[in-house]
Design an enzyme around this catalytic site. Structure first.
Site, short mmCIF file in Angstrom:
data_model
loop_
_atom_site.label_atom_id
_atom_site.label_comp_id
_atom_site.label_asym_id
_atom_site.label_seq_id
_atom_site.Cartn_x
_atom_site.Cartn_y
_atom_site.Cartn_z
N ARG B 208 -21.27 -40.82 39.16
CA ARG B 208 -20.33 -41.92 39.00
C ARG B 208 -19.51 -41.66 37.74
O ARG B 208 -19.87 -40.83 36.91
CB ARG B 208 -21.09 -43.24 38.82
CG ARG B 208 -21.84 -43.69 40.04
CD ARG B 208 -22.41 -45.10 39.82
NE ARG B 208 -23.38 -45.43 40.85
CZ ARG B 208 -23.06 -45.87 42.06
NH1 ARG B 208 -21.78 -46.02 42.39
NH2 ARG B 208 -23.99 -46.15 42.95
N ALA B 209 -18.42 -42.39 37.60
CA ALA B 209 -17.59 -42.25 36.40
C ALA B 209 -18.39 -42.65 35.17
O ALA B 209 -19.18 -43.59 35.22
CB ALA B 209 -16.37 -43.16 36.51
N ILE B 210 -18.22 -41.92 34.07
CA ILE B 210 -18.81 -42.38 32.81
C ILE B 210 -17.66 -42.79 31.89
O ILE B 210 -17.64 -43.90 31.40
CB ILE B 210 -19.71 -41.30 32.18
CG1 ILE B 210 -20.85 -40.97 33.14
CG2 ILE B 210 -20.27 -41.79 30.85
CD1 ILE B 210 -21.81 -39.94 32.67
N THR B 211 -16.69 -41.91 31.70
CA THR B 211 -15.54 -42.33 30.89
C THR B 211 -14.24 -42.31 31.69
O THR B 211 -13.19 -42.65 31.16
CB THR B 211 -15.36 -41.41 29.67
OG1 THR B 211 -15.17 -40.08 30.14
CG2 THR B 211 -16.58 -41.45 28.77
N SER B 212 -14.27 -41.87 32.95
CA SER B 212 -13.04 -41.76 33.74
C SER B 212 -12.89 -42.98 34.66
O SER B 212 -13.81 -43.78 34.79
CB SER B 212 -13.09 -40.48 34.57
OG SER B 212 -14.08 -40.59 35.56
N THR B 216 -16.68 -39.08 41.89
CA THR B 216 -16.71 -38.89 43.35
C THR B 216 -17.64 -39.90 44.01
O THR B 216 -17.35 -40.43 45.08
CB THR B 216 -17.13 -37.44 43.67
OG1 THR B 216 -16.11 -36.57 43.19
CG2 THR B 216 -17.28 -37.23 45.17
N ASP B 269 -17.53 -29.25 21.90
CA ASP B 269 -17.69 -28.34 23.02
C ASP B 269 -18.71 -27.27 22.68
O ASP B 269 -18.62 -26.62 21.64
CB ASP B 269 -16.36 -27.65 23.34
CG ASP B 269 -15.47 -28.58 24.14
OD1 ASP B 269 -16.01 -29.42 24.89
OD2 ASP B 269 -14.24 -28.47 24.00
N LYS B 301 -9.46 -29.85 29.87
CA LYS B 301 -10.55 -29.40 29.00
C LYS B 301 -10.30 -27.95 28.56
O LYS B 301 -10.48 -27.62 27.39
CB LYS B 301 -11.87 -29.51 29.76
CG LYS B 301 -13.11 -29.35 28.89
CD LYS B 301 -14.38 -29.59 29.72
CE LYS B 301 -15.62 -29.44 28.88
NZ LYS B 301 -15.90 -30.64 28.08
#
Lengths: 506, 506
Positions: B208-212, B216, B269, B301
């Site tokens: 699931r989305a975390i920050t977006s 999907t 990163d 990214k």
């Protein structure tokens, strides 16, 4: 800007009485419309505004009935920093990205940090813009020797500038620091007494224990009042030449207080941050001449002579650049100093040394005189060994003892340290010679017995490395204020009898 | 051992309904005797035991009346992991020092981590022995390129072994991963449809989305049931060759879920951790052949072709060692893919492509076919371009569309995505050519409108880079489920009109 507080329906502040330590934390109901509209979730960093103030806090979600709809809960640190009252209107929004976090990433990629970058990092830390995970990243990125001398110097300056500083307007103001405390190594009160009796100015601020059984402030609290305002401190110092105050009430190098808590959790040594931490506190406190005591031993913070020499050289280079005179001293870090471990018991040792009690702990007397001697040699132009001789003279003459009482009275009281009613003695089962003493486990026993919160709790150590021991001889005595805590400490001790190791007689 | 739970007076468990996300947290009254006797303070790490279970939690103190004397409060994650009920007896003690933290220190000092050290770190993370600050230190210490290929390989293996794995017993099981999602780049459902229609096995689990504005799994949730158990997933895959499930219910590479949350907060990163994260999930899911889509663009990214090539080469080396076949694909990362941003709106685009709607977003059709083609070329021995041709054929024939419906039915439902009642259109004020689209700000608008929690919320983008624009032409449409959220998103948009930049006509 669309995020002016006025545009949104405010939430009502609610004090939850939760202490999350330094990290300001807010609590919102999971079904709160603001979570949905702003996309906040657990651990989001949130900009919290009242009509007067603002700060960045970490969000925890409430799934139960702790909060009513329309309420926002606050941790104690957030409540105090925002100066809230019940029901104060509060608005939430996304904080601006913290630019200085990109400098930490840059450090991870191996780049040198500029003066202005270090300054911005420290300012953001003091302003509360870093979550604990960001502090952890900063500490880790600077770990080992990843800061060069120029960076350490700029970091120190940035830390000093981020808080208040004290100006004494004197050519010589002395101070001391011990790197990695040994249990019982409470030389500071003796040192201040000797050096102020010698006519020097030593406005000493000390910390309370964080992970140890006693800090100098805890020990001094059994003898006098240590919570002095800056004005009170000035008055005491003007009158007596020195003080023995708790540093918590004066905001010197505040970023250090924030970093140190996370450093402890990580236990990652950063030589650069150690040097910046120590020197920034001293410079902010207005010191001009500082002696750094570096105990070296297998269970001390600094474990070898070579490591101690590298550390001393770097301390010196940075201090020179910043115009601070320092002397470093390598001392024995293989076992505790003095007999008592715990606030009152250490206070008793200090009084014994100052009063020249025939039964005083000789090692504490010795150690305090050596460190005081180093300061005297540094500032009074005495030759090697002459400072030590002068310190001994001042102690023996009773001048230090008189000075100590005068300082305590000037701070508002001269009290007798409390005595604990519960005792337990550990006796030797066999004959032998003390071969090893575990500093860490001794500290643990003292803490289980109640130190430092119970001022009279702790332990007395009755032997030193090399002492011959007979069967049934007492090795240590535990002191506690309650029978529960006593048995607690005793249980641990019985499972860890290797605290004091005996070798067979030669 | 003196710290057997039986010896101490137990505390009574109390569910506070606080969600502190992954970090298990306990709450004690400041005057609790156990705090004094154990020396616990705010943020202490504490070993919490019931008669059946134990875990390490972080302590927050309660200064108010939230808890009665003798009670201990729990966050939701701690409550669930300990399987507590109200009043369950709980004992507290100091946790043993976590040995693997010393390996992280060793990494800070520049040492290589051995296979067994990496294994122990990951095991401790999964067992909950790391606080968030420790995870932050691990991520920072491994940042940039501080893990070599051997370390990345061992880290990947350790991550796989720390959780469950799925065995399909098949020679070829395909999967895909996209590094750094672009808004709207929802190729996965189309890909699964094409590849399973081509006879391949593709048991896809997504997040699931975390920050977006959408993951999907969020998008698929508007079309079918995505919360499948491992058994249900097996049944669907055996029947249809593939599935489109939410990965949250199957515990694959659990350390990754813990690390990723802190990685986002730090935004540091680590190429090594990225590779280990992606490959460990794929190996645990039982994939044998994986295509890695690397979008390259100024706000993606991966920002340059050179960086993409280094990353691809390292992905390949590690995958080779672990016996996983991979193909990497460099794609355009300069603007969103498709029209919709938000769960329902992306679902609508996916259906349009699968149904071959004449008005479908061509770029999504194109992109999905390219990635599907790369998989077909890898596993079916097709020449360059032949895979793409075959993917297009499958799409055009309607076979992918049939397969998609069959998979949805096998997962329990084929639903119509919801539609939002509130709209706002942004129109161009001047003539020009679209020169730049800001992915990040577009995502923010979609989130302010309510995505992903409001499934129908988000936005539709009506232009692409290079498109000529007339005055009054609609550039984007915001969709919201409430008027409040709509005005919220509109306010932000009006303050950030540079989201879509227009250049003067040539």
């Amino acid at each position: 800007m669309s995020y002016t507080p006025e545009r949104m329906t405010p939430l009502n502040a609610c004090r939850l009485g939760l202490d999350t330590h330094q990290e300001p934390t807010i609590y919102l109901r999971q079904d709160s419309p603001v979570c949905r509209s702003e996309g906040f979730s657990a651990l989001s960093r949130v900009l919290v505004r009242t009509e007067q103030r603002h700060l960045i806090a970490t969000l925890h979600m409430v799934t139960g009935e702790l909060l009513m709809p329309g309420e926002i809960g606050f941790s104690e640190s957030a409540w105090k920093r925002l100066e809230l009252r019940e029901g104060t209107s509060v608005w939430l929004s996304h904080p601006k990205p913290v630019q200085s976090l990109s400098y930490i990433r840059s450090k991870v990629y191996g780049n040198e940090l500029s003066q202005s970058e270090l300054k911005e990092i420290i300012e953001d830390i003091v302003a509360g813009r870093y979550a604990d995970v960001h502090l952890a990243a900063f500490i880790t990125a600077c770990g080992d020797d990843k800061l060069n001398i120029r960076e350490i110097t700029d970091l120190t300056t940035a830390m000093v500038e981020s808080g208040s500083s004290i100006e004494w307007g004197l050519p010589i103001v002395v101070d001391k620091h011990c790197v990695g405390g040994l249990p019982g190594n409470r030389t500071t009160p003796i040192l201040v007494s000797i050096l102020t009796a010698a006519g020097l100015t030593m406005p000493k601020t000390s910390s309370r224990a964080i992970t140890s059984p006693a800090g100098t402030a805890d020990t001094m609290e059994t003898l006098t009042n240590v919570s002095l305002s800056l004005d009170q401190m000035r008055t005491v110092v003007e009158q007596e030449g020195g003080c023995l105050a708790w540093g918590g009430s004066v905001k010197l190098s505040p970023s250090d207080d924030l970093l140190i808590q996370v450093e402890r959790a990580l236990d990652i040594d950063s030589e650069g941050q150690l040097i910046a931490s120590v020197l920034s506190k001293k410079i902010a406190a207005g010191a001009t001449h500082v002696v750094i005591d570096i105990p070296v031993g297998p269970t001390a913070k600094v474990r070898s002579q070579e490591a101690a020499e590298v550390l001393a050289a770097n301390f010196k280079t940075v201090a020179d650049t910043l115009g601070l005179k320092i002397t470093t001293l390598f001392t024995d870090g293989s076992q505790p100093v003095g007999r008592g471990i715990g606030p009152s018991l250490e206070a008793r040792d200090i009084l014994a040394v100052l009063k020249q009690d025939p039964d005083m702990p000789k090692d504490l007397y010795q150690r305090a005189s050596e460190v005081a001697g180093a300061v005297l040699e540094m500032v009074q132009g005495l030759g090697p060994g002459e400072g030590y001789k002068k310190a001994i003279e001042i102690l023996n003459s009773g001048a230090a003892w008189e000075k100590f009482q005068a300082i305590c009275h000037a701070q508002g009281a001269f009290k007798r340290p409390p005595i604990a009613p519960y005792r337990y003695e550990l006796v030797a089962k066999t004959r032998g010679v003390v071969s090893c003493i575990n500093n860490r486990k001794l500290a643990k026993v003292a803490k289980l017995a109640g130190a430092p919160a119970d001022l009279a709790a702790g332990l007395d150590l009755h032997c030193k490395i090399g002492d011959p021991i007979e069967p049934q001889q007492t090795l240590l005595t535990i002191h506690a204020e309650s029978s529960g805590e006593l048995s607690y400490a005793v249980e641990y001790l019985e499972d860890h009898l290797d605290i004091i190791e005996l070798a067979k007689d030669k």
